[in-house]
Design a protein around this motif. Structure first.
Motif, PDB file in Angstrom:
ATOM      1  N   THR A 141      -4.115  -0.539 -12.471  1.00 43.82           N
ATOM      2  CA  THR A 141      -3.410  -1.740 -12.047  1.00 43.82           C
ATOM      3  C   THR A 141      -1.994  -1.706 -12.596  1.00 43.82           C
ATOM      4  O   THR A 141      -1.780  -1.397 -13.771  1.00 43.82           O
ATOM      5  CB  THR A 141      -4.133  -3.002 -12.563  1.00 43.82           C
ATOM      6  N   ALA A 142      -1.038  -2.050 -11.757  1.00 42.76           N
ATOM      7  CA  ALA A 142       0.360  -2.031 -12.182  1.00 42.76           C
ATOM      8  C   ALA A 142       0.600  -3.103 -13.241  1.00 42.76           C
ATOM      9  O   ALA A 142       0.038  -4.194 -13.207  1.00 42.76           O
ATOM     10  CB  ALA A 142       1.281  -2.264 -10.991  1.00 42.76           C
ATOM     11  N   SER A 143       1.467  -2.779 -14.197  1.00 44.31           N
ATOM     12  CA  SER A 143       1.840  -3.719 -15.241  1.00 44.31           C
ATOM     13  C   SER A 143       2.475  -4.957 -14.639  1.00 44.31           C
ATOM     14  O   SER A 143       3.229  -4.890 -13.661  1.00 44.31           O
ATOM     15  CB  SER A 143       2.826  -3.052 -16.202  1.00 44.31           C
ATOM     16  N   TYR A 144       2.228  -6.108 -15.276  1.00 45.21           N
ATOM     17  CA  TYR A 144       2.860  -7.351 -14.844  1.00 45.21           C
ATOM     18  C   TYR A 144       4.339  -7.403 -15.211  1.00 45.21           C
ATOM     19  O   TYR A 144       5.040  -8.334 -14.810  1.00 45.21           O
ATOM     20  CB  TYR A 144       2.151  -8.544 -15.475  1.00 45.21           C
ATOM     21  N   ASP A 145       4.831  -6.436 -15.955  1.00 43.57           N
ATOM     22  CA  ASP A 145       6.253  -6.420 -16.302  1.00 43.57           C
ATOM     23  C   ASP A 145       7.125  -5.930 -15.160  1.00 43.57           C
ATOM     24  O   ASP A 145       8.348  -6.008 -15.245  1.00 43.57           O
ATOM     25  CB  ASP A 145       6.489  -5.543 -17.534  1.00 43.57           C
ATOM     26  N   LEU A 146       6.517  -5.417 -14.114  1.00 39.06           N
ATOM     27  CA  LEU A 146       7.284  -4.879 -13.004  1.00 39.06           C
ATOM     28  C   LEU A 146       7.563  -5.954 -11.964  1.00 39.06           C
ATOM     29  O   LEU A 146       6.638  -6.596 -11.469  1.00 39.06           O
ATOM     30  CB  LEU A 146       6.510  -3.728 -12.345  1.00 39.06           C
ATOM     31  N   ASN A 147       8.842  -6.148 -11.631  1.00 36.86           N
ATOM     32  CA  ASN A 147       9.156  -7.027 -10.512  1.00 36.86           C
ATOM     33  C   ASN A 147       9.153  -6.203  -9.227  1.00 36.86           C
ATOM     34  O   ASN A 147       8.853  -5.005  -9.234  1.00 36.86           O
ATOM     35  CB  ASN A 147      10.487  -7.755 -10.735  1.00 36.86           C
ATOM     36  N   ARG A 148       9.505  -6.837  -8.113  1.00 38.45           N
ATOM     37  CA  ARG A 148       9.366  -6.119  -6.836  1.00 38.45           C
ATOM     38  C   ARG A 148      10.300  -4.915  -6.759  1.00 38.45           C
ATOM     39  O   ARG A 148       9.953  -3.894  -6.154  1.00 38.45           O
ATOM     40  CB  ARG A 148       9.582  -7.069  -5.663  1.00 38.45           C
ATOM     41  N   ASP A 149      11.485  -4.998  -7.376  1.00 37.29           N
ATOM     42  CA  ASP A 149      12.407  -3.859  -7.349  1.00 37.29           C
ATOM     43  C   ASP A 149      11.837  -2.673  -8.109  1.00 37.29           C
ATOM     44  O   ASP A 149      12.069  -1.514  -7.748  1.00 37.29           O
ATOM     45  CB  ASP A 149      13.753  -4.259  -7.974  1.00 37.29           C
ATOM     46  N   GLN A 150      11.126  -2.939  -9.204  1.00 39.53           N
ATOM     47  CA  GLN A 150      10.593  -1.875 -10.048  1.00 39.53           C
ATOM     48  C   GLN A 150       9.223  -1.397  -9.574  1.00 39.53           C
ATOM     49  O   GLN A 150       8.831  -0.261  -9.840  1.00 39.53           O
ATOM     50  CB  GLN A 150      10.497  -2.382 -11.491  1.00 39.53           C
ATOM     51  N   LEU A 151       8.504  -2.275  -8.853  1.00 36.55           N
ATOM     52  CA  LEU A 151       7.161  -1.919  -8.416  1.00 36.55           C
ATOM     53  C   LEU A 151       7.190  -0.927  -7.261  1.00 36.55           C
ATOM     54  O   LEU A 151       6.339  -0.030  -7.171  1.00 36.55           O
ATOM     55  CB  LEU A 151       6.413  -3.190  -8.001  1.00 36.55           C
ATOM     56  N   GLY A 152       8.188  -1.056  -6.368  1.00 33.47           N
ATOM     57  CA  GLY A 152       8.260  -0.162  -5.217  1.00 33.47           C
ATOM     58  C   GLY A 152       8.271   1.311  -5.588  1.00 33.47           C
ATOM     59  O   GLY A 152       7.471   2.097  -5.051  1.00 33.47           O
ATOM     60  N   PRO A 153       9.149   1.747  -6.519  1.00 36.00           N
ATOM     61  CA  PRO A 153       9.141   3.163  -6.911  1.00 36.00           C
ATOM     62  C   PRO A 153       7.812   3.617  -7.514  1.00 36.00           C
ATOM     63  O   PRO A 153       7.413   4.773  -7.324  1.00 36.00           O
ATOM     64  CB  PRO A 153      10.275   3.243  -7.944  1.00 36.00           C
ATOM     65  N   LEU A 154       7.133   2.732  -8.243  1.00 34.44           N
ATOM     66  CA  LEU A 154       5.840   3.114  -8.814  1.00 34.44           C
ATOM     67  C   LEU A 154       4.806   3.310  -7.703  1.00 34.44           C
ATOM     68  O   LEU A 154       4.040   4.286  -7.726  1.00 34.44           O
ATOM     69  CB  LEU A 154       5.362   2.052  -9.799  1.00 34.44           C
ATOM     70  N   VAL A 155       4.780   2.395  -6.742  1.00 36.00           N
ATOM     71  CA  VAL A 155       3.834   2.523  -5.622  1.00 36.00           C
ATOM     72  C   VAL A 155       4.074   3.833  -4.888  1.00 36.00           C
ATOM     73  O   VAL A 155       3.128   4.544  -4.525  1.00 36.00           O
ATOM     74  CB  VAL A 155       3.967   1.322  -4.664  1.00 36.00           C
ATOM     75  N   ALA A 156       5.334   4.180  -4.693  1.00 34.83           N
ATOM     76  CA  ALA A 156       5.652   5.416  -3.980  1.00 34.83           C
ATOM     77  C   ALA A 156       5.282   6.654  -4.783  1.00 34.83           C
ATOM     78  O   ALA A 156       4.981   7.708  -4.207  1.00 34.83           O
ATOM     79  CB  ALA A 156       7.141   5.443  -3.636  1.00 34.83           C
ATOM     80  N   ALA A 157       5.289   6.552  -6.122  1.00 30.65           N
ATOM     81  CA  ALA A 157       5.059   7.726  -6.975  1.00 30.65           C
ATOM     82  C   ALA A 157       3.585   7.996  -7.238  1.00 30.65           C
ATOM     83  O   ALA A 157       3.203   9.137  -7.498  1.00 30.65           O
ATOM     84  CB  ALA A 157       5.792   7.550  -8.302  1.00 30.65           C
ATOM     85  N   VAL A 158       2.756   6.951  -7.212  1.00 27.10           N
ATOM     86  CA  VAL A 158       1.330   7.108  -7.530  1.00 27.10           C
ATOM     87  C   VAL A 158       0.582   7.472  -6.254  1.00 27.10           C
ATOM     88  O   VAL A 158       0.875   6.930  -5.181  1.00 27.10           O
ATOM     89  CB  VAL A 158       0.776   5.806  -8.144  1.00 27.10           C
ATOM     90  N   PRO A 159      -0.372   8.391  -6.334  1.00 32.07           N
ATOM     91  CA  PRO A 159      -1.114   8.782  -5.128  1.00 32.07           C
ATOM     92  C   PRO A 159      -1.686   7.585  -4.375  1.00 32.07           C
ATOM     93  O   PRO A 159      -2.127   6.605  -4.977  1.00 32.07           O
ATOM     94  CB  PRO A 159      -2.230   9.673  -5.687  1.00 32.07           C
ATOM     95  N   VAL A 160      -1.664   7.673  -3.086  1.00 29.31           N
ATOM     96  CA  VAL A 160      -2.149   6.586  -2.233  1.00 29.31           C
ATOM     97  C   VAL A 160      -3.581   6.219  -2.611  1.00 29.31           C
ATOM     98  O   VAL A 160      -4.435   7.079  -2.813  1.00 29.31           O
ATOM     99  CB  VAL A 160      -2.080   6.998  -0.749  1.00 29.31           C
ATOM    100  N   GLY A 161      -3.818   4.934  -2.731  1.00 30.34           N
ATOM    101  CA  GLY A 161      -5.168   4.454  -3.001  1.00 30.34           C
ATOM    102  C   GLY A 161      -5.551   4.425  -4.460  1.00 30.34           C
ATOM    103  O   GLY A 161      -6.649   3.973  -4.803  1.00 30.34           O
TER     104      GLY A 161
END
Length: 835
Positions: free
Chosen positions: A669-689
């Motif tokens: 689960t993504a950290s709650y410290d990430l806002n939408r600007d910071q969450l996008g790069p993480l979603v793109a970097a972590v394998p789908v699913g």
């Protein structure tokens, strides 16, 4: 066997603090950098360019230096963090402190020999959670402040990892690394060094819908300061590796004062003697900074002692009580047992309210006793205090108010003299071994306290002595003339064969060569980084992606009624978090009957002796577990139970995600410290699913060992005698702007204060979906079945493209926000609104 003294570790927010730590007996210093990535962003901190000089200063005087890189590292910051680590390693620091798992992996890759210490921000509360530090090859960990000495002892029996323990300074009411309050209320992240200290604010308690009259107890979340000087022998007996003083935002005088007292406490304990702290010693420490001293959690939980709740301000020493006001002067009855007393020039404050803003006062202009003006300190009886006419409005002072001594100029001057006025005077001891043989150069080997050694030899051989041969007295006298250097001879051994001599001029040159060799030894470049330093971000073997799939909605519930409502809505991926673990059996049965899967959520904290909670969850044979700490991950993976790592594991970058996925987690689960600007790069970097995103929830602001229920709704002091008022009452805390935040207790009696208003990432969800996100979670707190229906249907429609994110959060009356810090597309918040 001699007692091994622990390292005394002092804070340094600036150069004066460095000198104060050096001169007052610290063994090591920890400090932050202005390059960021440190948990005290408001401290002055040190430029990276100055770090080699800082380390040279420390090493010359026999101290170690630790750089704090103890915040979360966001995905797009990984290259900058890597470069910072490279420069830090090259400067000669002895260790770095880290919070972020991916950050630790970078340090290990860039500088394999650089020691890494796990920050208290890692929330390490047991031997099982410390296994995470072991898996990362860390050399030391700072354990959570919430541990008792007995719990630390239990951990020492189960791990060989050296333990560092806080012994003095401010206490956070929330577990470090788990506090989301500053972010939730003000858009500032404590996990990024921007704590707004919302725990120091006043709150009103509402129980079952009614205000509770608590008298002058308003600061329900503000602990007293930790002061464990009397417990130093117990901590040494347990075998802790380091005693740590909090205070990178404090003054150099504070560092000098507190370091000096703990140096005395450690030395006395190691010698088997009582430290003998006098009331004057304690008062001096209180004057540097004190919200009132306590042993914290080191003696176990005593919620009433830890949080009296009557103040959150720095007070100093209780001087006495106002008797009357007469012609602008204040008559004060001094407190019993006052050691330092009151004298001209002292700073004094009158308790006109519970905060520092409510107090009035000034410097004492005159002290009168029985009509006589006194120039010495007065420690007992009734005194008449005079102040300058413009110091404050005496009309605000009333009989019965407490009087505090807030400053003692003589003490401050004495403390400053200990480190000011030129370069540090502290010298580190060296042990010398001298070999002198006629016809051979005289050889001197010097060994530092750290074990490092160097050797020098005379430029000419020793001659046969006709008179005054070399002996130990001559050598100690000639080689011990080290004034003006950072060295002092401690021990001297000799191997003198025959009657040899060396002219005094050559002995002097030998001494100078020895000093130069020692200086060179201390300036020797570190063994890291390796000859070829990579600045690329390391990448562990990535976890396999899941096949592309339709988005899945996971629903977390906190009661059986909520579970029933979700099942009736047709939801088939449920997560249950119950304070009463006996209810899990019924929840599992209900989901099995409905053809739904169910994960059981573990507590966020696991302490020694609490693995039984995990065993109780396992026996219900859930489809999986939502794990909130490393102990839970390893416990359930070893038993073949599927695991999803929750937000509390602070996954903020792909390296951390890959680490937990490689450890067997199905998703993170993504950290709650990430806002939408910071969450996008993480979603793109972590394998789908493999990444789960919480898109609707009440933010868990404070997660605390402290129990407000016990402190104010029970005559008891801890969970063994409180009567569990949390089982019978619904409690909220009302903040200064009138918002009531729900308070709950978990199975371990740990409290969570939740944000009153849910927040929604609905507007960001389409973007996150496009980036590869397919597992989305919504969490409920105390919502009714009807409210659950509205929320679930809204997100179903959003995922199906039948509505917009804006319509969702507006319809649900939620805050439009991802995580806890504001993104560039989110509405601006005033960080000081609640303040």
């Amino acid at each position: 066997m001699p007692v091994q003294p622990p390292e005394l570790l002092a804070p340094a927010g600036d150069h004066d603090c460095l000198r104060a730590a050096i001169e007052n007996g610290a063994d090591a210093v920890y400090f932050g950098l202005d390059a960021g990535f440190n948990a005290r962003a408001r401290a002055a901190n040190f430029p990276l360019a100055e770090l080699p000089a800082v380390m040279n200063l420390l090493h010359r005087h026999g101290l170690r230096g630790y750089a704090t890189l103890n915040t979360l590292v966001f995905e797009e910051e990984l290259p900058a963090f890597t470069e910072t680590v490279r420069r830090v390693a090259g400067s000669g620091v002895d260790a770095v402190l880290v919070q972020d798992v991916g950050g630790a992996l970078i340090v290990r890759d860039v500088a394999p020999r650089l020691a890494i210490h796990g920050s208290t921000q890692m929330t390490l509360t047991s031997a099982e959670t410390i296994r995470l530090a072991e898996a990362l090859s860390l050399e030391r960990v700072v354990v959570a402040r919430e541990l008792s000495i007995e719990e630390i002892r239990a951990i020492r029996h189960e791990t060989t990892m050296p333990l560092e323990v806080f012994v003095h300074g401010a206490l956070c009411v929330a577990y470090s690394g788990q506090c989301l309050t500053s972010e939730s209320l003000g858009g500032r992240s404590a996990n990024r060094g921007q704590c707004a200290q919302a725990c120091r604010l006043p709150y009103e308690l509402v129980c079952d819908g009614l205000d509770v009259d608590l008298g002058d107890r308003r600061y329900l979340l503000s602990p007293r300061d930790l002061a464990a000087y009397a417990l130093t022998p117990d901590l040494i007996a347990v075998g802790v590796a380091a005693l740590k003083i909090e205070g990178r935002l404090k003054t150099a005088e504070y560092v000098a004062n507190i370091t000096r007292h703990y140096r005395h406490a450690i030395d006395a304990a190691v010698a088997g003697e009582a430290a003998g702290f006098t009331p004057r010693d304690v008062e001096e420490m209180e004057l540097s900074f004190s919200r009132g001293f306590s042993p914290g959690w080191l003696r176990g939980c005593d919620h009433k002692q830890l949080v009296p709740a009557t103040s959150s301000a720095k007070r100093g020493v209780r001087l006495g009580t106002v008797v009357e006001i007469h012609r602008g002067r204040i008559l004060v009855r001094l407190a019993d047992g006052l050691a330092g007393g009151v004298k001209r020039g002292d700073g004094v404050a009158f308790d006109c309210g519970a905060t520092a803003d409510d107090a009035v006062g000034g410097r004492v202009y005159e002290v009168i006793v029985a009509g006589s003006s006194r120039t010495d300190a007065v420690c007992a009886g009734v005194v008449e205090l005079g102040f300058a006419h413009d110091s404050f409005d005496p009309a605000r002072v009333r009989p019965g108010q407490a009087v505090w001594k807030t400053d003692d100029p003589e003490l401050t001057a004495r403390l400053r003299r200990s480190f000011a006025g030129g370069p540090p005077r502290r010298r580190q001891p060296i042990d010398l071994h001298v070999v002198a043989v006629v016809g051979a150069p005289v050889r001197v080997t010097a060994t530092l306290a750290s074990g490092a050694r160097t050797e020098v030899a005379s430029v000419e051989p020793a001659r046969a002595a006709t008179k005054h041969p070399l002996d130990e007295a001559v050598l100690r006298d000639q080689l011990g003339r080290l004034g003006g250097t950072p060295f002092a001879v401690r021990g001297l051994t000799t191997n003198l064969a025959g009657q040899s001599m060396l002219p005094l001029s050559l002995l002097g040159r030998l001494r100078r060569d020895l000093v130069a060799a020692l200086e060179g030894l201390l300036k020797r470049p570190p063994e890291w980084p390796p000859a070829v330093v990579t600045t690329a971000v390391p990448r562990p073997a990535a976890a396999a992606a899941e096949p592309a799939a339709a988005p899945t909605l996971h629903v977390l519930v906190r009661s059986l009624d909520q579970l029933t409502a979700a099942l009736e809505l047709g939801e088939r991926s449920l997560v249950a978090e119950f304070a009463d673990i006996r209810l899990f059996r019924e929840a599992v049965v209900a989901c099995r009957s409905a053809g739904a899967t169910i994960q059981l959520a573990t507590p966020r904290i696991q302490k020694p002796g609490e693995l039984g909670v995990f065993a109780a969850l396992e026996k219900h044979r859930p489809d999986g577990v939502l794990a909130r700490n490393w102990a839970a991950i390893t416990f359930f993976r070893e038993r073949g139970v599927p695991v999803v790592a929750d937000f509390s594991l602070n996954v903020a970058n792909r390296l951390t995600a890959d680490f937990f996925l490689a450890a067997g987690c199905r998703r993170v689960t993504a950290s709650y410290d990430l806002n939408r600007d910071q969450l996008g790069p993480l979603v793109a970097a972590v394998p789908v699913g493999r990444l789960e995103l919480v898109v609707h929830q009440h933010m868990p602001m404070f997660h605390m060992e402290h129990c407000v229920f016990c402190a104010v709704l029970s005559p008891g002091t801890d969970k063994t005698n409180c009567g569990r008022p949390c089982d019978d009452h619904v409690v909220t805390l009302r903040d200064r702007i009138g918002i009531e935040h729900p308070l709950t207790a978990d199975v371990g009696c740990r409290n969570t204060l939740w944000s009153a208003v849910p927040q929604s990432a609905a507007e960001a969800l389409p973007v996150l979906r496009a980036a590869g996100g397919c597992h989305f979670r919504i969490e409920f707190l105390a919502e009714t079945a009807a409210e659950i229906g509205r929320v679930v249907r809204a997100y179903r429609d959003l995922l199906a493209g039948r509505t917009t994110g804006r319509d969702v959060w507006r319809t649900l009356k939620a805050v439009n926000r991802v995580g806890v810090t504001r993104g560039t597309l989110e509405p601006r918040r005033d960080p000081l609104a609640i303040l």
